[in-house]
Design a protein around this motif. Structure first.
Motif, PDB file in Angstrom:
ATOM      1  N   ALA A 199       0.820  -1.213   0.000  1.00 52.12           N
ATOM      2  CA  ALA A 199       0.000   0.000   0.000  1.00 52.12           C
ATOM      3  C   ALA A 199       0.855   1.264   0.000  1.00 52.12           C
ATOM      4  CB  ALA A 199      -0.933  -0.002   1.206  1.00 52.12           C
ATOM      5  N   THR A 200       2.063   1.196   0.561  1.00 53.74           N
ATOM      6  CA  THR A 200       2.940   2.365   0.565  1.00 53.74           C
ATOM      7  C   THR A 200       3.645   2.563  -0.774  1.00 53.74           C
ATOM      8  OG1 THR A 200       4.849   1.111   1.383  1.00 53.74           O
ATOM      9  CG2 THR A 200       3.355   2.047   3.028  1.00 53.74           C
ATOM     10  N   ILE A 201       3.635   1.529  -1.602  1.00 54.42           N
ATOM     11  CA  ILE A 201       4.322   1.615  -2.893  1.00 54.42           C
ATOM     12  C   ILE A 201       3.448   2.306  -3.927  1.00 54.42           C
ATOM     13  CG2 ILE A 201       5.264   0.258  -4.808  1.00 54.42           C
ATOM     14  CD1 ILE A 201       6.098  -1.827  -2.714  1.00 54.42           C
ATOM     15  N   ALA A 202       2.182   1.926  -3.968  1.00 57.11           N
ATOM     16  CA  ALA A 202       1.260   2.499  -4.954  1.00 57.11           C
ATOM     17  C   ALA A 202      -0.167   2.214  -4.510  1.00 57.11           C
ATOM     18  CB  ALA A 202       1.519   1.919  -6.341  1.00 57.11           C
ATOM     19  N   ALA A 203      -1.110   2.938  -5.121  1.00 58.12           N
ATOM     20  CA  ALA A 203      -2.524   2.695  -4.840  1.00 58.12           C
ATOM     21  C   ALA A 203      -2.925   1.325  -5.381  1.00 58.12           C
ATOM     22  CB  ALA A 203      -3.371   3.790  -5.485  1.00 58.12           C
ATOM     23  N   PRO A 204      -3.942   0.688  -4.781  1.00 54.35           N
ATOM     24  CA  PRO A 204      -4.355  -0.656  -5.218  1.00 54.35           C
ATOM     25  C   PRO A 204      -4.673  -0.739  -6.709  1.00 54.35           C
ATOM     26  CG  PRO A 204      -5.399  -0.098  -3.140  1.00 54.35           C
ATOM     27  CD  PRO A 204      -4.702   1.137  -3.603  1.00 54.35           C
TER      28      PRO A 204
END
Length: 335
Positions: A129-134
């Motif tokens: 979740a911290t890398i990119a939006a779902p």
């Protein structure tokens, strides 16, 4: 200095030298000796003109004449096919083989870091979740998503050129920045390990790790090996700044720097091959086993080339440095 008088006094020697240069490949013994003698004289004339009366027209006549004479006297080694053959069969593999401990270590660091990052990302939804939006992650990892379509996002020839250029700059950065104690090389290596690890982790979390390896392996084996060699060479260069061994720091850096320059040329060829595989094989309709098989063959060919030719050249005492005749002069250091 009277230019007109100088020209009148030496024009005959210049004309004679020009004639001998034109016939350089067909000269007999006395004429060859005359060529050497006139080359030395005219080189002196050029130095005098530059220092005393730098007339543009005269410099324009003497400079190319001296350059052609020098090539006739010393031989045109740079354009010799024999020299190219020696570089490919002896100097390049010797340089890569000589630094094998460094680039194997770089490869281990990359793979361990990338593997740990991939496992961390794949096993922790909060990290994902911290890398990119779902929705962005789904767009990347879904069947027909961005990860798969990337390799066919441009015409193959254009894609190959772009990939080759990017990878060549990356390898060059590792080689050139190595002299800064190797710190930038470690940063480049870890950054790319994290990038690959994140992509692998996201694909694994989506249950598509097989697709990841099916797409990355064909070109990635050779491409990453080239990166490891570049990083290892850069780290070796950085360590030479710290510990030059039994020679002066300047001499050690010059010697290894010449070897690293040869490695840079060789890696450009290796990365061209990996770029062609990435553009034409990776996105092709071939079965996965066939695409991976091509990547394995390319990797085996490169490693076999380095191990066989490199071991033989190293056993003969070659290090990848240029011949002593072309290494240049070394200034004595105060001490």
């Amino acid at each position: 200095m009277d230019i007109d008088l100088f020209v009148a006094a030496h024009r005959a020697e210049w004309d004679r030298l020009a004639e001998l240069v034109r016939r350089a490949g067909r000269l007999r013994g006395p004429e060859a000796d005359e060529l050497v003698l006139l080359y030395q004289r005219v080189a002196t004339h050029l130095s005098i003109v530059r220092a005393a009366a730098p007339d543009p027209a005269l410099l324009g006549r003497l400079s190319p004449l001296v350059a052609r004479a020098r090539a006739a006297v010393t031989g045109s080694h740079a354009q010799s096919w024999a020299g190219v053959g020696r570089f490919l069969a002896r100097d390049l593999p010797a340089a890569i083989y000589g630094g094998r401990r460094w680039w194997v270590a770089a490869g281990v660091i990359f793979l361990v870091t990338g593997g740990l990052i991939a496992a961390w990302v794949a096993g922790d939804p909060q990290v994902q979740a911290t890398i990119a939006a779902p929705e962005e992650i789904r767009s990347l990892t879904a069947p027909g998503g961005d990860f798969e379509t990337y390799y066919s996002s441009a015409p193959a020839a254009s894609f190959a050129a772009r990939v080759w250029t990017n990878n060549a700059w990356l390898a060059a950065g590792c080689l050139v920045l190595g002299a800064l104690l190797g710190v930038p090389v470690v940063v480049i290596l870890l950054y790319n390990a994290v990038t690959v690890g994140v992509a692998a982790g996201l694909m694994a979390a989506a249950g598509r790790l097989d697709i990841f390896f099916g797409l990355v392996t064909p070109h990635g084996l050779l491409e990453l090996t080239a990166l490891f060699v570049a990083a290892g060479s850069g780290l070796r260069l950085g360590w030479t700044v710290v510990d030059p061994g039994g020679e002066s720091r300047g001499s050690a850096l010059a010697r290894l720097g010449r070897s690293v320059g040869g490695v840079a040329l060789g890696l450009a060829l290796v990365l061209l091959v990996s770029g062609l595989i990435e553009a034409f094989v990776t996105p092709s309709g071939l079965p996965t086993w066939a695409r991976i098989g091509i990547g394995l063959l390319a990797e085996a060919a490169f490693l076999g080339y380095v191990l066989i030719f490199g071991r033989h050249a190293s056993a003969a005492g070659h290090t990848g440095d240029v011949d002593a005749a072309y290494a240049g002069d070394t200034a004595r250091e105060a001490g």
